[in-house]
Design an enzyme around this catalytic site. Structure first.
Site, short mmCIF file in Angstrom:
data_model
loop_
_atom_site.label_atom_id
_atom_site.label_comp_id
_atom_site.label_asym_id
_atom_site.label_seq_id
_atom_site.Cartn_x
_atom_site.Cartn_y
_atom_site.Cartn_z
CE1 TYR A 104 -3.18 -2.86 0.11
CE2 TYR A 104 -3.79 -2.25 2.32
CZ TYR A 104 -3.96 -3.05 1.21
OH TYR A 104 -4.92 -4.04 1.21
CE LYS A 107 1.10 -17.82 -1.75
NZ LYS A 107 0.26 -19.01 -1.59
CG ASP A 154 -2.29 -19.93 0.42
OD1 ASP A 154 -1.51 -19.83 1.40
OD2 ASP A 154 -1.96 -20.50 -0.63
CG ASP A 214 -7.05 -4.15 4.12
OD1 ASP A 214 -8.01 -4.02 4.89
OD2 ASP A 214 -6.94 -3.52 3.05
CG ASP A 254 -12.49 -6.28 5.98
OD1 ASP A 254 -12.14 -5.62 6.98
OD2 ASP A 254 -13.00 -5.74 4.98
#
Ligand code: NAD
Length: 355
Positions: free
Chosen positions: A142, A187, A219, A243, A247
């Site tokens: 980001y 990852k 994942d 992020d 959620d």
């Protein structure tokens, strides 16, 4: 104690929910003999309308100079077509970076009174959902370079050891205050930045022998959060993974309207906000659930002002409100009493007691 709080109402339901949190803080001030001074700050769409900028320097300065910041939410359809650098969310990114808050902590906890609201099977919920996601907030993709060259777009994902180490320490320290289990999510089978992440976490682990460190690929973590959330105590991860996972974690607890968050850096000055957005679909209708914002104010008292008793009092008042069968529309179920945003704030204030 006397504290200066910068208050960003923002857009959509922001002003409605923040006003209820301020009522709660005002009552806490009376009960415990504190003084809270509020400074209004414009950020988001309302600041674009007023200044042509989602967070002018003068407004950021008010936040940096305060003891902490309470934020509602920003954004809305009206500003969807403004250029990227002027979008309301840019104000939020600038605020986080300007305050140097690199650690975002989001609890994923199910309130027993709302167990039915979870989309997970009752047998999974019964095992308990109570973990925290510690997300790196001011690095990673980001904040990397973004550019478009012809029909190719590029976003750079970069992490330094220093950035990883400081968020890693927050992860270990948070785990030390809880059940001493830290899951580092990355990852590393694909990304260099994740391999560095994993290396730094394992180096730090030697300094926190009381914490059990595990690794999980992002994942797999997305699957495990819905399959077996009881296995988690503290998850620490980078900005974009955090992020998305936070959620997902918020949804399994029932309602997005109930969840607070804190963002902290090197000082006690933190940024406190509910995890949801500005909910333009219900703005101005007295339908919003202000509890996520009220609990964010409680986190402010606990983490920035060292007022754990006052924070406990707010959390107890929310629990009493739910025990009494009151519900806002987003958490409404059969047999409960529906209340609006203002009435919700009023009833929680009424339940507040010094403990
Ligand atoms: P949202 O979180 O605003 O709303 C999603 C759904 O949840 C909506 O149906 C909404 O009515 C409901 N909801 C959210 N908060 C609620 C509450 N307190 N009580 C009851 N219901 C609630 O997400 P969105 O619709 O994707 O985004 C709307 C705007 O908010 C966009 O402009 C987005 O960019 C912005 N946004 C801001 C933040 C922030 O300020 N931190 C975060 C996310 C999204």
């Amino acid at each position: 104690m006397v504290k200066q709080i910068a208050v960003i109402r923002g857009d959509g339901i922001g002003p409605e929910i923040v006003d209820q949190a301020l009522r709660v803080l005002d009552r806490i001030a009376v009960l415990y003999g504190h003084t809270f001074h509020y400074t209004d700050v414009d950020m988001g769409g309302c600041a674009i309308d007023k200044y042509g900028d989602p967070l002018p320097e003068s407004e950021l300065k008010k936040c940096v100079e305060s003891d902490s910041v309470l934020l509602g939410a920003v954004g809305g359809d009206k500003w969807n077509n403004v250029p990227g650098h002027l979008r309301p969310e840019r104000g939020l990114l600038r605020l986080r970076a300007g305050m140097g808050v690199y650690s975002n902590n989001r609890p994923a906890k199910i309130w027993p009174q709302l167990a039915d609201a979870s989309p997970l099977k009752a047998s999974i919920v019964a095992q308990g959902i109570d973990f925290i996601i510690v997300r790196e907030l001011i690095g990673g993709i980001y904040f990397g370079e973004h550019k478009t060259e012809g029909n190719t777009a590029i976003d750079v994902l970069k992490y330094s050891e220093t950035e990883i180490e400081r968020i890693g320490r927050i992860g270990f320290e948070t785990a030390q205050k809880r059940n001493k289990k830290l899951c580092s999510v990355e990852k590393s089978n694909v990304l260099d930045s994740s391999r560095l992440w994993k290396k730094v976490m394992h180096r730090l682990a030697a300094e926190y022998p009381d914490v059990e460190l595990s690794d999980m690929l992002v994942d797999n973590c997305a699957m495990q959060i819905v399959k077996n959330p009881a296995q988690f105590d503290v998850i620490v991860t980078e900005n974009m993974f955090g992020d998305i996972l936070s959620d997902e974690a918020s949804m399994i607890t029932g309602s997005i309207g109930m969840i607070p968050s804190s963002s902290l850096g090197a000082t006690a000055c933190g940024l406190y906000e509910p995890i949801h957005g500005s909910a333009p679909d219900i703005a101005g209708q007295d339908k919003a659930n202000p509890i996520g914002t009220i609990l964010s104010a409680a986190m402010m008292l606990r983490y920035s002002f060292d007022m754990p008793g006052e924070a406990d009092a707010i959390e107890h008042a929310v629990s009493s409100f739910l025990d009494a069968g009151f519900r806002t529309a987003d958490i409404m179920s059969d047999g409960m009493t529906l209340v609006g945003c203002q009435r919700c704030g009023e009833l929680i204030v009424r339940s507040l007691q010094k403990i």
